[in-house]
Each structure stands twice: as structure tokens, then as C-alpha cells.
Design a protein around this motif. Sequence first.
Motif, PDB file in Angstrom:
ATOM      1  N   PHE A 159      30.441 -43.257 -23.165  1.00 44.09           N
ATOM      2  CA  PHE A 159      30.359 -44.012 -24.357  1.00 44.09           C
ATOM      3  C   PHE A 159      29.475 -43.336 -25.293  1.00 44.09           C
ATOM      4  N   SER A 160      29.873 -43.714 -26.715  1.00 41.87           N
ATOM      5  CA  SER A 160      29.153 -43.145 -27.793  1.00 41.87           C
ATOM      6  C   SER A 160      28.085 -44.200 -28.227  1.00 41.87           C
ATOM      7  N   ALA A 161      28.367 -45.544 -27.652  1.00 42.15           N
ATOM      8  CA  ALA A 161      27.436 -46.562 -27.783  1.00 42.15           C
ATOM      9  C   ALA A 161      27.769 -47.757 -26.926  1.00 42.15           C
ATOM     10  N   ILE A 162      26.703 -48.433 -26.494  1.00 41.39           N
ATOM     11  CA  ILE A 162      26.724 -49.532 -25.722  1.00 41.39           C
ATOM     12  C   ILE A 162      25.845 -50.797 -26.504  1.00 41.39           C
ATOM     13  N   ASN A 163      26.458 -51.847 -26.653  1.00 42.50           N
ATOM     14  CA  ASN A 163      25.829 -53.022 -27.284  1.00 42.50           C
ATOM     15  C   ASN A 163      25.835 -54.063 -26.578  1.00 42.50           C
ATOM     16  N   VAL A 164      24.911 -54.904 -26.066  1.00 44.32           N
ATOM     17  CA  VAL A 164      24.931 -56.110 -25.325  1.00 44.32           C
ATOM     18  C   VAL A 164      24.095 -57.036 -25.950  1.00 44.32           C
ATOM     19  N   ARG A 165      24.816 -58.169 -26.610  1.00 48.65           N
ATOM     20  CA  ARG A 165      24.236 -59.328 -27.197  1.00 48.65           C
ATOM     21  C   ARG A 165      23.370 -59.939 -26.785  1.00 48.65           C
ATOM     22  N   ASP A 166      23.704 -60.688 -25.405  1.00 52.88           N
ATOM     23  CA  ASP A 166      22.527 -61.565 -24.683  1.00 52.88           C
ATOM     24  C   ASP A 166      22.644 -61.137 -23.267  1.00 52.88           C
ATOM     25  N   ILE A 167      21.518 -61.230 -22.461  1.00 55.36           N
ATOM     26  CA  ILE A 167      21.512 -61.078 -21.100  1.00 55.36           C
ATOM     27  C   ILE A 167      20.628 -62.269 -20.648  1.00 55.36           C
ATOM     28  N   LYS A 168      20.878 -62.953 -19.593  1.00 56.44           N
ATOM     29  CA  LYS A 168      20.391 -64.004 -18.955  1.00 56.44           C
ATOM     30  C   LYS A 168      20.123 -63.725 -17.792  1.00 56.44           C
ATOM     31  N   ILE A 169      18.676 -64.114 -17.031  1.00 59.67           N
ATOM     32  CA  ILE A 169      18.437 -63.624 -15.865  1.00 59.67           C
ATOM     33  C   ILE A 169      17.624 -65.061 -15.525  1.00 59.67           C
ATOM     34  N   ASP A 170      18.347 -65.696 -14.603  1.00 62.64           N
ATOM     35  CA  ASP A 170      17.516 -67.109 -14.245  1.00 62.64           C
ATOM     36  C   ASP A 170      17.009 -67.113 -12.796  1.00 62.64           C
ATOM     37  N   ASN A 171      16.005 -67.882 -12.541  1.00 61.90           N
ATOM     38  CA  ASN A 171      15.711 -68.272 -11.128  1.00 61.90           C
ATOM     39  C   ASN A 171      15.435 -66.739 -10.218  1.00 61.90           C
ATOM     40  N   VAL A 172      14.749 -65.780 -10.911  1.00 64.75           N
ATOM     41  CA  VAL A 172      14.359 -64.449 -10.313  1.00 64.75           C
ATOM     42  C   VAL A 172      13.282 -64.700  -9.149  1.00 64.75           C
ATOM     43  N   LYS A 173      13.760 -64.038  -8.015  1.00 59.88           N
ATOM     44  CA  LYS A 173      12.382 -63.907  -7.109  1.00 59.88           C
ATOM     45  C   LYS A 173      11.995 -62.426  -7.233  1.00 59.88           C
ATOM     46  N   PHE A 174      10.956 -62.430  -7.280  1.00 60.01           N
ATOM     47  CA  PHE A 174      10.266 -60.873  -7.527  1.00 60.01           C
ATOM     48  C   PHE A 174       9.127 -60.822  -6.581  1.00 60.01           C
ATOM     49  N   LYS A 175       9.289 -59.553  -6.286  1.00 65.41           N
ATOM     50  CA  LYS A 175       8.067 -59.257  -5.066  1.00 65.41           C
ATOM     51  C   LYS A 175       7.660 -57.681  -5.837  1.00 65.41           C
ATOM     52  N   PHE A 176       6.400 -57.526  -5.836  1.00 68.12           N
ATOM     53  CA  PHE A 176       5.524 -56.495  -6.267  1.00 68.12           C
ATOM     54  C   PHE A 176       4.723 -56.005  -5.235  1.00 68.12           C
ATOM     55  N   SER A 177       4.998 -54.713  -4.694  1.00 72.97           N
ATOM     56  CA  SER A 177       4.123 -54.111  -3.616  1.00 72.97           C
ATOM     57  C   SER A 177       3.635 -52.907  -4.048  1.00 72.97           C
ATOM     58  N   LYS A 178       2.033 -52.799  -3.944  1.00 75.68           N
ATOM     59  CA  LYS A 178       1.575 -51.788  -4.298  1.00 75.68           C
ATOM     60  C   LYS A 178       1.013 -50.954  -3.230  1.00 75.68           C
ATOM     61  N   ILE A 179       1.175 -49.654  -3.177  1.00 72.70           N
ATOM     62  CA  ILE A 179       0.997 -48.810  -2.052  1.00 72.70           C
ATOM     63  C   ILE A 179      -0.340 -48.022  -2.471  1.00 72.70           C
ATOM     64  N   GLU A 180      -1.634 -48.062  -1.698  1.00 70.03           N
ATOM     65  CA  GLU A 180      -2.554 -47.397  -1.899  1.00 70.03           C
ATOM     66  C   GLU A 180      -2.944 -46.871  -0.764  1.00 70.03           C
ATOM     67  N   GLU A 181      -3.510 -45.515  -0.517  1.00 71.67           N
ATOM     68  CA  GLU A 181      -4.103 -45.015   0.672  1.00 71.67           C
ATOM     69  C   GLU A 181      -3.222 -45.506   1.854  1.00 71.67           C
ATOM     70  N   GLY A 182      -2.168 -45.497   1.915  1.00 73.13           N
ATOM     71  CA  GLY A 182      -1.128 -45.887   2.833  1.00 73.13           C
ATOM     72  C   GLY A 182      -1.135 -47.655   3.187  1.00 73.13           C
ATOM     73  N   LEU A 188       3.955 -62.095  -4.725  1.00 65.26           N
ATOM     74  CA  LEU A 188       5.362 -62.869  -4.920  1.00 65.26           C
ATOM     75  C   LEU A 188       5.344 -63.737  -5.879  1.00 65.26           C
ATOM     76  N   LEU A 189       6.571 -63.920  -6.845  1.00 61.19           N
ATOM     77  CA  LEU A 189       6.842 -64.700  -7.853  1.00 61.19           C
ATOM     78  C   LEU A 189       8.204 -65.418  -7.619  1.00 61.19           C
ATOM     79  N   ASP A 190       8.330 -66.666  -8.038  1.00 64.99           N
ATOM     80  CA  ASP A 190       9.595 -67.153  -7.896  1.00 64.99           C
ATOM     81  C   ASP A 190       9.962 -68.010  -8.920  1.00 64.99           C
ATOM     82  N   SER A 191      11.090 -68.271  -9.330  1.00 61.64           N
ATOM     83  CA  SER A 191      11.831 -68.986 -10.248  1.00 61.64           C
ATOM     84  C   SER A 191      11.293 -68.541 -11.778  1.00 61.64           C
ATOM     85  N   ILE A 192      11.272 -67.396 -11.874  1.00 63.93           N
ATOM     86  CA  ILE A 192      11.241 -66.426 -13.068  1.00 63.93           C
ATOM     87  C   ILE A 192      12.495 -66.468 -13.994  1.00 63.93           C
TER      88      ILE A 192
END
Length: 601
Positions: A159-182, A188-192
Amino acid sequence: MRKSVWKWILGIFLLLVLLVVGVAWYYSRNWKPIVETKLKEVVTNSTNGLYALIYDDLDLNVALGNVTLKNAALIPDSAIYRKMVDQKLAPNSRYHIKLKALKVRRFNIWDVIKNRTLFIKSIDFESPDVHMISEYHAYNDTIVDKKNKTLYDNIKDIFSAINVRDIKIDNVKFKFSKIEEGKSSDILLDSIGIKVHDVLVDETSMHDSTRLFYTKMVEIDVPGFKYDLSNGIYQAKFDHLKINTQEENVLLTKVEYAPKMSKANYFKTRGQNVTMAVLKFDTLRFEKLNFKQLIDDQQTIAQHVQIKNGSVSLYNDKRYPKKTVSKIGSSPHQQLMKVQKLIRIDTVFVDNIDVLYGEHSAKFNREGVITFNNARGTLTNVTNDSLSLVKNNLMKADLQAKIMNAGQLKIQFGFNMLSKDGAHTYKGSLGPMQATAFNNILRPLLNVEIASGNIRKINFNMSANDYRNWGDFRFDYDHLKISLLNAPDSDSKKSKKGVVSFLVNQILINDSNPDANEKYHIGKVNYRRVPEHTFFKTLWQSLLEGIKQTAGISKEREAKLMGTAEEAKNIIQGSKNVIKKTGNFFKGILKKKDKEEEKQD
């Protein structure tokens, strides 16, 4: 003749409809495998094989311009990632994304064929589950010459260009894992809720300053959050988080950082006199925050930060042992300079924050409290950026509060951020108040109370570093009287050492400044820091030295007269014994006299 013309027109129209339907049907059937192959190929190539795209079904309707991807997942390959780590090519973050459905609506296939441009009206993500894994690699901080492929580089062959007018993401379950020294820690977050507006990927959009990673706006709404810190004692939480990249704002409400247990259990669990902190703020807002720097390099660059309506409570308990370590080099500005990631905030606004310090006495088994109510003011040039500090090396704080909810305290700090010995200044004033307000901390901790005292004003102007505090202290007051108390007793909590208090008031201190001889006393502070004392304790001890000097108490006089007070206690006790013996003597004489009178009768 006319009927036959209409038949021809109707026939041609039906033929065209059938032709369009047939073409759409053909493309829907034959483009599906082509699209599937290309889609997976783009994902693999654009991520150097790190990610694979899998899904159950791809529903493609070319005529309507709709695509639905069912039960899709973007999966990182751990083996490829470890190879990239060995080659020092791995990013700090990787993602595992799953979703029930991905719905793409209203794209125009003719624009794709004719102009190689893809316009999409909307994209909806259903029930996304995102796992972000963060693993820091030092080489990502040092590699600056190598240019990574942009998103446009990855799609420009298609493609020479891609344009998306709107993106909607509801009720996201999100997990963030941080690894330090093994070791791994999770959030944990819910309903984002996430909304993205106007995504444009073309040759120039990456360099468009009005866009953040090709987007005009990203809006994120997180309804609630709780996180147990790694030591298991404290918990951080907030009621709501709102992010808007177009306005460059972050808003957190009902922010709290506090132990998960009572004060008594906190010190019992720690087994040491380690300061307990409880922070609560109704509003914490970042304005004009540089999201790109925050995401790319974890740098906090903002124009304003607002902290509004809350409290900061600090507690110590001297019934527990305190680990004696040197606090040299640990002043607030020195701690900021030690932060590894860059921080640069033009102004921090503080509004209506109550500050409390409480300490439990080991000697008297009581808690004393001092408060600074409705604290407000500003901190400016809050940064550890050495380059900007070369131009302006001072971080300033201009604050005021009502001490013990009575006198107005104003104080200004100036911190030399580049000083090797922690150089700083502080000056301020305290307005009129009754000195008896300080009994809430004096009585429990020192077993002393102020019987009376009128503070007219206090002014101080001090310089300091890691080893010494020095400067002028002025204290205007009158009618100052103190009372030394006996040991706490359940029957008489306020029983006083009257004679000793009298001696201290008459001999040890001046009841006013100027004193009875109209001499005005100025404190010339030259306080040598105790290395184990914190920044704020050292500040208080320096001001206390100024108070003593203005009250007429030199170190020599204090030692001499306190010795006199001790002698007075011995005299009092001796007097009590004499009185007791004299009383017994007179009682004996009276008894003898009574017996003799009885005999005569």
C-alpha cells in the motif's frame, strides 16, 4: 419501440448487477487465500519472525468492504526472542494478544486496486486479552546508529497509504509482566476502554508532529487499579485513569499509596523503626506530557503536574530499633539526581494537601503529632536532566501551610542540583499564633508543655549542604512559659514539676524577645549535621538551635542551668524529708502534752 428500449435498459442494468455480484463473489472466494497468505507474511516479515498470526476464520466481503477475523491471536516466538537477545536485537517489550473477533468495516477495494490506498471507516476489537512482557536490555539505550524499519517501510510494497478513521477497543483485559534479574512481577487491569482516531500510515505521517505513532488521538479509560508492591507490605491503587494523547494529559483520581495493614502491625511486621508512609490524593494530573518519550525511553517530560486535595502522613515508632545508616547524599534533590530515567517537569502545583508527622515515644509510650494543613505552592525546574541544568541548576520550591492549623508558615527552598555536596538554601516565615498549639507533639514526646506563649513572627534565612546548616534566625514572641511534667500517670496525666518549671522559666529562658532588658536576640545558627539524621530532621534541628539562641539559651547556659534544675529537685526532695521529720517531731510533742494534761485532770 419504447417498450423494447426499456427492456434493453433493464436487461443491461440487471446484467451489470449480476456482473458486480459475480466479481464480488469471485474476489471473495479467490482473494481470501491470497489475503490470508499476505496477512501472515506481512506480520512475520515486519517483526523479523518474532510474531505469528493465527485465527479460526477470515470472513471477507469485498462488495461491502467488510472483513471479520475470528478468534485471532498474535503470538511471540520465545525461541526467536532469545536469539534476538543473544544478537542484541531484541526489543524491551513483547506482546501476546488474543481477541474474540476483529471487525474491519467499510474499506474500498477499488482504491486498493487503482491507487494502492486503503481507507477503513472503523475497526472494532472484541474482548481483547493483552499480555505485555517487559524485559530491560541495556543495549537498547546505547544503539543509536541502527535505524529500525518503520511501519510504512513494512507496508509500502503493498500500500502507498493506509488510513483508519476510528478504532474502538472495549473491555480490554491487560496483564503487564516485568522481568528483572530472572524474577517476574505482574500488574493486572480489567475493563479498559480504548479509542483511537484517525490513523494514517504513509510516507510522511511518521514525522507529523501532530500525531503520536501515526494517530491523531488515543483515549484510554481505566476504571480501577490495585497493585501489591513486591515487598507485600504496601499497595498502590487508583479509582480512575484517563489518558488523552491529543490533549497530552493524564488524569488519575483517588490515588493511594499505603500499607495493607494497621500502623501497629506495620511496625511489628517490619521489626524496625522504618518510616511508614500513607499518601492519598484526590487528583493527580500530568499536562503536556510527552507520550512518545515516555513510551520509547520511559522518560517523564511534562509541562505541568498538579497534585490536589489529599494528604501525606508519615509515622515513626521509637519503641522499635532504627537501623543507623548515613543519610549523607540522600537529600530530596540528590535522590532525584540518582533516578536512572530522565525526569523533566517545568512546574509541579501543590494544592490543599495536609501533611502529618507522627512519632510514638519509647520513653513515654505516647504518640506526638505535628501537622501542616492546607499545604499549597509550586516546585519549578524539577529535573535530573544534566544538559538543561547547565543552563539553570536550581530546582525551587515555594510552599506555604498552616502549621498545627494555626500559624501561616511560608518557606522557599533552592536546591543546587549539580552540587557535589548537596548545597541548598531555605528561607521562610511563620505568622502569629499561640505557642500552646505545639503541645500535641511536645507533651507526648518530651513530657513538656507550653503553658503560655504568643508567637508574633518568625523569620529565617539559611544555607546548607551535606555537613552543615548555617544562617540567621529571628523569633519575636512574648509571655512564654513552659511546664515540666511528671512521668505519665493514669490518675494525673498533667501533674507538673512546679518548682523546677518555675526555675526554668525564671532563669533558663527569656519570656519574650526583645527580653525584659529590651535586648533583641538573633539566632546565629551554625549546626553540624549528624550523618544519621535525615534531611528534614537536620532542618528541624537547625531551626531549633535558632529558637534556643533567640530565647536566650546558649549551650553553656543550658547545661549549667539544667544542672541547677537538677539540684533544685534534690533540694525539694530534701525539703520534703525535713518537713516530714519536723511534722513527726511536733506530733510527738503534742501527744506528750495531751497525756500530761490527762494526768493532771
